[in-house]
Write a protein that holds these residues in place. Structure first.
Motif, PDB file in Angstrom:
ATOM      1  N   LEU A  30       0.861  15.628   8.538  1.00 48.67           N
ATOM      2  CA  LEU A  30       1.828  15.400   7.480  1.00 48.67           C
ATOM      3  C   LEU A  30       1.989  13.893   7.241  1.00 48.67           C
ATOM      4  CD1 LEU A  30       3.987  16.388   5.476  1.00 48.67           C
ATOM      5  CD2 LEU A  30       5.607  16.392   7.395  1.00 48.67           C
ATOM      6  N   GLU A  31       1.977  13.121   8.302  1.00 43.24           N
ATOM      7  CA  GLU A  31       2.125  11.667   8.186  1.00 43.24           C
ATOM      8  C   GLU A  31       1.013  11.065   7.317  1.00 43.24           C
ATOM      9  OE1 GLU A  31       2.389   7.694  11.026  1.00 43.24           O
ATOM     10  OE2 GLU A  31       1.954   9.624  11.932  1.00 43.24           O
ATOM     11  N   ASP A  32      -0.235  11.452   7.571  1.00 41.04           N
ATOM     12  CA  ASP A  32      -1.349  10.933   6.765  1.00 41.04           C
ATOM     13  C   ASP A  32      -1.229  11.388   5.315  1.00 41.04           C
ATOM     14  OD1 ASP A  32      -2.581   9.467   8.796  1.00 41.04           O
ATOM     15  OD2 ASP A  32      -3.745  11.206   9.467  1.00 41.04           O
ATOM     16  N   TYR A  33      -0.890  12.659   5.123  1.00 44.39           N
ATOM     17  CA  TYR A  33      -0.699  13.183   3.765  1.00 44.39           C
ATOM     18  C   TYR A  33       0.365  12.375   3.020  1.00 44.39           C
ATOM     19  CZ  TYR A  33       1.315  16.127   0.145  1.00 44.39           C
ATOM     20  OH  TYR A  33       1.828  16.576  -1.045  1.00 44.39           O
ATOM     21  N   GLU A  34       1.506  12.195   3.656  1.00 44.69           N
ATOM     22  CA  GLU A  34       2.604  11.472   3.009  1.00 44.69           C
ATOM     23  C   GLU A  34       2.252  10.012   2.742  1.00 44.69           C
ATOM     24  OE1 GLU A  34       5.966  12.356   5.556  1.00 44.69           O
ATOM     25  OE2 GLU A  34       6.524  14.052   4.259  1.00 44.69           O
ATOM     26  N   ASN A  35       1.492   9.387   3.631  1.00 46.22           N
ATOM     27  CA  ASN A  35       1.071   8.006   3.437  1.00 46.22           C
ATOM     28  C   ASN A  35       0.163   7.879   2.216  1.00 46.22           C
ATOM     29  OD1 ASN A  35       0.651   5.189   4.081  1.00 46.22           O
ATOM     30  ND2 ASN A  35      -1.335   5.801   4.911  1.00 46.22           N
ATOM     31  N   VAL A  36      -0.808   8.763   2.103  1.00 50.26           N
ATOM     32  CA  VAL A  36      -1.717   8.732   0.950  1.00 50.26           C
ATOM     33  C   VAL A  36      -0.955   9.009  -0.340  1.00 50.26           C
ATOM     34  CG1 VAL A  36      -3.683   9.919  -0.127  1.00 50.26           C
ATOM     35  CG2 VAL A  36      -3.799   9.252   2.278  1.00 50.26           C
ATOM     36  N   CYS A  37      -0.052   9.976  -0.307  1.00 47.35           N
ATOM     37  CA  CYS A  37       0.728  10.317  -1.508  1.00 47.35           C
ATOM     38  C   CYS A  37       1.691   9.199  -1.898  1.00 47.35           C
ATOM     39  CB  CYS A  37       1.491  11.614  -1.299  1.00 47.35           C
ATOM     40  SG  CYS A  37       0.437  13.072  -1.222  1.00 47.35           S
ATOM     41  N   SER A  38       2.407   8.653  -0.944  1.00 49.26           N
ATOM     42  CA  SER A  38       3.401   7.625  -1.268  1.00 49.26           C
ATOM     43  C   SER A  38       2.745   6.345  -1.790  1.00 49.26           C
ATOM     44  CB  SER A  38       4.301   7.320  -0.072  1.00 49.26           C
ATOM     45  OG  SER A  38       3.560   6.738   0.978  1.00 49.26           O
ATOM     46  N   ASN A  39       1.529   6.073  -1.350  1.00 52.94           N
ATOM     47  CA  ASN A  39       0.806   4.889  -1.825  1.00 52.94           C
ATOM     48  C   ASN A  39      -0.067   5.178  -3.040  1.00 52.94           C
ATOM     49  OD1 ASN A  39       1.601   2.742   0.067  1.00 52.94           O
ATOM     50  ND2 ASN A  39       0.737   4.142   1.587  1.00 52.94           N
ATOM     51  N   LYS A  40      -0.019   6.421  -3.527  1.00 46.58           N
ATOM     52  CA  LYS A  40      -0.778   6.833  -4.720  1.00 46.58           C
ATOM     53  C   LYS A  40      -2.250   6.432  -4.625  1.00 46.58           C
ATOM     54  CE  LYS A  40       2.682   8.738  -6.766  1.00 46.58           C
ATOM     55  NZ  LYS A  40       2.771  10.175  -6.669  1.00 46.58           N
ATOM     56  N   ILE A  41      -2.832   6.668  -3.459  1.00 43.26           N
ATOM     57  CA  ILE A  41      -4.245   6.319  -3.237  1.00 43.26           C
ATOM     58  C   ILE A  41      -5.154   7.202  -4.082  1.00 43.26           C
ATOM     59  CG2 ILE A  41      -6.081   6.323  -1.508  1.00 43.26           C
ATOM     60  CD1 ILE A  41      -3.822   5.374   0.485  1.00 43.26           C
ATOM     61  N   ILE A  42      -4.837   8.489  -4.169  1.00 43.41           N
ATOM     62  CA  ILE A  42      -5.594   9.399  -5.019  1.00 43.41           C
ATOM     63  C   ILE A  42      -4.903   9.392  -6.377  1.00 43.41           C
ATOM     64  CG2 ILE A  42      -6.486  11.743  -5.314  1.00 43.41           C
ATOM     65  CD1 ILE A  42      -7.519  10.279  -2.769  1.00 43.41           C
ATOM     66  N   ASN A  43      -5.493   8.715  -7.331  1.00 42.68           N
ATOM     67  CA  ASN A  43      -4.863   8.547  -8.639  1.00 42.68           C
ATOM     68  C   ASN A  43      -5.900   8.677  -9.754  1.00 42.68           C
ATOM     69  OD1 ASN A  43      -6.069   5.861  -9.147  1.00 42.68           O
ATOM     70  ND2 ASN A  43      -4.779   5.241  -7.434  1.00 42.68           N
ATOM     71  N   GLU A  44      -5.436   8.700 -10.989  1.00 40.72           N
ATOM     72  CA  GLU A  44      -6.335   8.893 -12.139  1.00 40.72           C
ATOM     73  C   GLU A  44      -7.406   7.815 -12.219  1.00 40.72           C
ATOM     74  OE1 GLU A  44      -3.751   9.140 -15.549  1.00 40.72           O
ATOM     75  OE2 GLU A  44      -3.566  11.319 -15.329  1.00 40.72           O
ATOM     76  N   LYS A  45      -7.038   6.577 -11.986  1.00 42.07           N
ATOM     77  CA  LYS A  45      -7.996   5.476 -12.079  1.00 42.07           C
ATOM     78  C   LYS A  45      -9.135   5.664 -11.075  1.00 42.07           C
ATOM     79  CE  LYS A  45      -8.397   0.486 -12.026  1.00 42.07           C
ATOM     80  NZ  LYS A  45      -8.518  -0.401 -10.897  1.00 42.07           N
ATOM     81  N   LEU A  46      -8.793   6.007  -9.842  1.00 43.50           N
ATOM     82  CA  LEU A  46      -9.798   6.220  -8.805  1.00 43.50           C
ATOM     83  C   LEU A  46     -10.724   7.378  -9.176  1.00 43.50           C
ATOM     84  CD1 LEU A  46     -10.936   5.628  -5.946  1.00 43.50           C
ATOM     85  CD2 LEU A  46      -9.291   7.318  -5.106  1.00 43.50           C
ATOM     86  N   ILE A  47     -10.161   8.488  -9.620  1.00 41.05           N
ATOM     87  CA  ILE A  47     -10.971   9.657  -9.975  1.00 41.05           C
ATOM     88  C   ILE A  47     -11.895   9.329 -11.153  1.00 41.05           C
ATOM     89  CG2 ILE A  47     -10.900  12.060 -10.753  1.00 41.05           C
ATOM     90  CD1 ILE A  47     -10.053  11.489  -7.751  1.00 41.05           C
ATOM     91  N   CYS A  48     -11.385   8.601 -12.131  1.00 42.17           N
ATOM     92  CA  CYS A  48     -12.228   8.190 -13.268  1.00 42.17           C
ATOM     93  C   CYS A  48     -13.402   7.336 -12.801  1.00 42.17           C
ATOM     94  CB  CYS A  48     -11.406   7.426 -14.300  1.00 42.17           C
ATOM     95  SG  CYS A  48     -10.248   8.463 -15.215  1.00 42.17           S
ATOM     96  N   GLU A  49     -13.140   6.421 -11.882  1.00 42.28           N
ATOM     97  CA  GLU A  49     -14.207   5.558 -11.362  1.00 42.28           C
ATOM     98  C   GLU A  49     -15.222   6.352 -10.543  1.00 42.28           C
ATOM     99  OE1 GLU A  49     -12.201   2.475  -9.191  1.00 42.28           O
ATOM    100  OE2 GLU A  49     -11.388   1.567 -11.009  1.00 42.28           O
TER     101      GLU A  49
END
Length: 102
Positions: A30-49
């Motif tokens: 849960l900690e890793d999940y929340e860290n990635v979500c709170s920092n918006k690491i998986i985002n539209e810009k990344l997916i587009c790239e």
């Protein structure tokens, strides 16, 4: 630097109908999940790239806390089974996600 593959149990892709692909990222903790979500690491810009698509080709990016998971759905560049399509089940389309570093 940590790699996404080091903090996940599952990174996979599959068809979401003949015109869409879905990628699932399921985190070990849960900690890793929340860290990635709170920092918006998986985002539209990344997916587009990663997928060389426009923002309009992203159907959704859903954070699903009960499963410690992120689901990404995009339009398929070529419909499943169409001439020129090379992955009828969409099972190999998660590969660009494997390169993500945090």
């Amino acid at each position: 630097m940590t790699k996404l593959v080091d903090i996940t149990n599952i990174i996979r892709s599959k068809n979401s109908g003949p015109y869409e692909l879905t990628m699932d990222i399921m985190f070990k903790t849960l900690e890793d999940y929340e860290n990635v979500c709170s920092n918006k690491i998986i985002n539209e810009k990344l997916i587009c790239e990663l997928y060389k698509i426009s923002k309009e080709d992203i159907i959704n990016i859903i954070e699903f806390k009960p499963a410690n998971a992120i689901k990404i759905t995009i339009k398929r560049p070529i419909a499943s089974g169409d001439l020129g399509e090379t992955d009828v089940y969409g099972a190999q389309q998660h590969a660009p996600l494997l390169s993500i570093e945090l």
